[in-house]
Scaffold this active site. Sequence first.
Site, short mmCIF file in Angstrom:
data_model
loop_
_atom_site.label_atom_id
_atom_site.label_comp_id
_atom_site.label_asym_id
_atom_site.label_seq_id
_atom_site.Cartn_x
_atom_site.Cartn_y
_atom_site.Cartn_z
N TYR A 124 0.81 -1.22 0.00
CA TYR A 124 0.00 0.00 0.00
C TYR A 124 0.84 1.27 0.00
O TYR A 124 0.32 2.37 0.14
CB TYR A 124 -0.93 0.02 1.22
CG TYR A 124 -2.05 -0.99 1.17
CD1 TYR A 124 -2.15 -1.92 0.14
CD2 TYR A 124 -3.02 -1.02 2.16
CE1 TYR A 124 -3.17 -2.84 0.11
CE2 TYR A 124 -4.06 -1.94 2.13
CZ TYR A 124 -4.12 -2.85 1.10
OH TYR A 124 -5.14 -3.77 1.08
N LYS A 191 3.86 -14.30 4.67
CA LYS A 191 4.00 -15.31 3.62
C LYS A 191 5.50 -15.41 3.34
O LYS A 191 5.97 -15.21 2.20
CB LYS A 191 3.18 -14.85 2.39
CG LYS A 191 2.97 -15.90 1.35
CD LYS A 191 1.91 -16.93 1.70
CE LYS A 191 1.86 -17.97 0.59
NZ LYS A 191 1.21 -19.22 0.96
N ASP A 224 -2.29 -17.68 4.43
CA ASP A 224 -3.35 -18.52 3.84
C ASP A 224 -3.88 -19.51 4.88
O ASP A 224 -5.09 -19.68 5.05
CB ASP A 224 -2.88 -19.23 2.56
CG ASP A 224 -1.46 -19.74 2.65
OD1 ASP A 224 -0.79 -19.53 3.69
OD2 ASP A 224 -0.99 -20.36 1.67
N ASP A 248 -5.20 -5.65 6.49
CA ASP A 248 -6.42 -5.06 5.92
C ASP A 248 -7.45 -6.15 5.65
O ASP A 248 -8.61 -6.07 6.07
CB ASP A 248 -6.04 -4.34 4.61
CG ASP A 248 -7.18 -3.49 4.08
OD1 ASP A 248 -8.15 -3.26 4.82
OD2 ASP A 248 -7.09 -3.05 2.92
#
Length: 363
Positions: A124, A191, A224, A248
């Site tokens: 972002y 991740k 995930d 988010d």
Amino acid sequence: MAYSVTLIPGDGIGPEVTEATRRVLEATGVVFNWEIVYAGAGVLDKYGTPLPDYVIESIRKNKVALKGPVTTPVGTGFRSVNVALRKGLDLYACVRPCKFYPGVPSTYKDVDIVIIRENTEDLYIGIEFEKGSAEAARLIKLIAETKGDAVRVDSGFSLKMISETASRRIVKFAFEYARTYQRTKVTAIHKANIMKFSDGLFLAVAREVAKEYPDIEFEDRLVDNMTMQLVKRPQQFDVVVAPNIYGDIVSDLCAGLVGGLGVAPGANIGDDMAVFEPTHGSAPKYAGQNKVNPMSMMLSGVMLLHYLGELKTADKLEKAIAEVIAEGKNVTYDLKPDTAAEPPVGTSQVADAVIRKLKELST
Ligand code: NAD
């Protein structure tokens, strides 16, 4: 003592939920000097920007703001007011408590998770190169030269970057939050198996910081797996710390676990100032209808009271809101599964009910 607080009504449903919240905050007996300032599409023509300097200056001066949601104008070339505020004031920690209140229609009855989202970097950060631009071509050339990898020439780029500095301060914030609010576990999400130099750095720093807090359990999860675990058994999570984009997404997921955006408060906090705002946006289709739930913003007001050190008043306001929810009478459509049996009330009637409840709790 009176508190000077910047009040940004926002647009769409913003002014309605802000007014409802201002009324209940004033009914607590705490005295506020509101400095009302405007941001968003409505001020674009007058100031040439949706975020005029005087809004930023007001928050810098008062150190505390209560903000309604602001629509991000599409196709004007201006950045989101929300992103610009968070970056401009270095409000690096986005705190989003997701707590179940009895009476809220929800699949889960025992969830109490706080998401701490990094607010200033990651995908972002807003550094992007458009497909076909000269910059994109240079980047494609650099990648070919340094990595030997061919990137498709019709690619656009949004850069992801994560720094040690921002990771350290957000993870520290999460542990300090856990200590202050007597929470027992911090889970870092990432991740790192795929993005070794960005998420991998975040994870390495998180592990290092965790060693400074032996009284608080630490664990990490791949994002995930985390989303699956949150849906399967959300009760196992307490404080969750995340880089910007995962934070988010996961905070909306967690808002869904406890009944939706109508009861999901939030705060953007920096080293010496904070902006309190609901997780939801400006929901333009409901604007001006006195229909939406003001409780997400009211619960953001509870967080504001906590921040000001008005702890007993914060607890009382939260209790008043919780009791109005539990009674189920004076609540908006999103908290009434069967609106045919009993019609929902409007935004301002919810404020009236919370104010009555505050009076009852004081007697
Ligand atoms: P949204 O949160 O405004 O609305 C999505 C849906 O959620 C609504 O249609 C409604 O069904 C429900 N909802 C939202 N708030 C509710 C409430 N208080 N009570 C009951 N139901 C509620 O999301 P969106 O439609 O994706 O975004 C609309 C605009 O808001 C966009 O311009 C977006 O950029 C902006 N936005 C602003 C902020 C902010 O100011 N912090 C945050 C998110 C989105």
